[in-house]
Design an enzyme around this catalytic site. Sequence first.
Site, mmCIF file in Angstrom:
data_model
loop_
_atom_site.group_PDB
_atom_site.id
_atom_site.type_symbol
_atom_site.label_atom_id
_atom_site.label_comp_id
_atom_site.label_asym_id
_atom_site.label_seq_id
_atom_site.Cartn_x
_atom_site.Cartn_y
_atom_site.Cartn_z
ATOM 1 C CG HIS A 26 19.900 -7.422 -21.561
ATOM 2 N ND1 HIS A 26 21.214 -7.762 -21.270
ATOM 3 C CD2 HIS A 26 19.345 -8.534 -22.101
ATOM 4 C CE1 HIS A 26 21.437 -9.011 -21.644
ATOM 5 N NE2 HIS A 26 20.321 -9.500 -22.151
ATOM 6 C CD GLU B 215 -7.099 13.258 -27.662
ATOM 7 O OE1 GLU B 215 -6.665 13.322 -26.504
ATOM 8 O OE2 GLU B 215 -8.315 13.097 -27.932
ATOM 9 C CE LYS C 199 -20.096 3.966 -26.973
ATOM 10 N NZ LYS C 199 -19.962 3.249 -25.683
ATOM 11 C CD GLU D 296 -9.636 4.376 -20.022
ATOM 12 O OE1 GLU D 296 -8.853 5.283 -20.344
ATOM 13 O OE2 GLU D 296 -10.384 3.800 -20.845
ATOM 14 N N GLY E 247 -15.053 1.373 -24.638
ATOM 15 C CA GLY E 247 -13.907 1.580 -25.514
ATOM 16 C C GLY E 247 -12.832 0.520 -25.405
ATOM 17 N NE ARG E 248 -11.726 0.184 -19.130
ATOM 18 C CZ ARG E 248 -12.526 1.228 -18.966
ATOM 19 N NH1 ARG E 248 -12.563 2.181 -19.865
ATOM 20 N NH2 ARG E 248 -13.314 1.315 -17.911
ATOM 21 C CE LYS F 19 -11.267 12.196 -23.564
ATOM 22 N NZ LYS F 19 -12.299 11.254 -24.073
#
Length: 552
Positions: free
Chosen positions: A391, A219, A213, A360, A274-275, A512
Amino acid sequence: MPYKTSVRLDQLPAWRALLEHRDEIAAQHMRDWFAGAGANARVDNFSLHAAGLYLDYSKNRITDKTRTLLTHLARECHVPAKRDAMWAGEHVNVTENRAALHIALRAPKGVTFRDTTGEVSSGVGETLARMRDFSERVRDGRWVGATGKRIKHLINVGIGGSDLGPRMVCDALAVYGREDLSANFIANIDPTELARTLPALDPEATLVVVCSKTFTTLETMTNARTIRAWLIESGIPEKDLDKHFVAVSTNVDEAMGFGILRENVFQFGEWVGGRYSLWSSVGLIVMLYLGAQHFEALLAGAHAMDEHFRHAPLEANMPVLLGLLGIWYRNFFDAQTLSIAPYTDALQKLPPYLQQLDMESNGKSVQIDGSPVAWQTAPIIWGEPGTNGQHAYFQMLHQGTTLVPVDFIAVLEPQYDQPAYLDHHRKLLANCFAQSEALLQGGSMATPEQAGGPLGAQRCFEGNRPSNTLVIDKLTPERLGALIALYEHKVFVQAAIWNINPFDQWGVELGKTLCRAIEPELLDPDSLKPDAHDASTASLIRIAGNALKKKG
């Protein structure tokens, strides 16, 4: 955000009534509600269809009275009014003073959305048209790399919402992807993902979508610069890198500074969180991989769920009911987690996607008015595809000391229709339905000789453990869009009741900020100031910094 709760949530009449009602039914076992002639009526009463999805929520510790009281709570918390405020483009993201109009991204042509600054739908349509044109040029071979090769490899470089959504969709719908295109994702700043991905790709046939954005995300930009260097080292002239890079960002200047042409920057609105951004140009790699038709079907499925959420009465509203059931267990049964169990390997990345969406969004301890939250909010979201999860952790679901509600997701038609696979799929569905039944009914695996003894006790299952079962006829782009939108709106409903803002994520920012100070200290740990950090962190910086020094 309108209708700020002036009375504490836990003092509302419906909340107090739900506490009393929980005590009334606490000793009752769900299997008794399925006994006798009323069993089919219970299923009919506690199930519904919406946007191509079928929800059976009859295996929950609820009665008609529970549902009535829960919907009363939703009304007392002004859920319909808060939903309508979001649709109207009001600044429901109060801490960032923004609208949250991801619903506008999937609305069909002719449906207009506005925020407080004006109409936004035309811009959405223009961006979608640009994405469509670009993806078609890549897919039909008109867009080529610097040496004239067709694009065969796509890399999406992003993190969080710029990675999890597109990655999940491309994985879930890979059967619809082009066989001559590979969709690759780089998110973690750990170089492992790069080291495993790049050697298998042809740099001359690689297109990179840098998705950030702000175009400053640590990262993402670190990874993008490393890929840029890899392309140059592989013989791509620096002047021709624009044929291998496009950007998805709101920061055109930063993208151009990286070397991406202005016409190759795909923007989206500041009101896209964002999400919740999968539906925007953040989904560019989805369109490139699946094609515009399938991406638009994804949007259409989400819009169908939007319309259901907006217009269905609360008592028959799938996102509202899922949200209220989550409130019921989180706040009245102290259930700390929710397990997502998709019985299709195609949805293996759905649990981590929902982790971000839910945790979040609603992992908050402060109300909209700034006062502390005095009740539990977001549960921990976790899970694995069936039958793998059986399992691994299902033992705890059946016999553990912690109540864990489960969302089972079953797909009736396999994505791969080879006759040999039909038997696999039949066994898969049988396992899904058996697990939800076992959680409901309980029972004993003890022999008559073991009954009453220690072996008998260890082989006894209490049951009375709640679950929902979502049934999808086939995992198509449209159905997946509806499923994602269902969970988006469920999260919104719960935020509205808890009186928190689901559209910010300030808790992500502190780490951050501290990272920016620590990174240079790792270069010269001996110069670390005595009071720069707590003793533990300072010790770790010295250990890591000295280890990195030895590597050069």
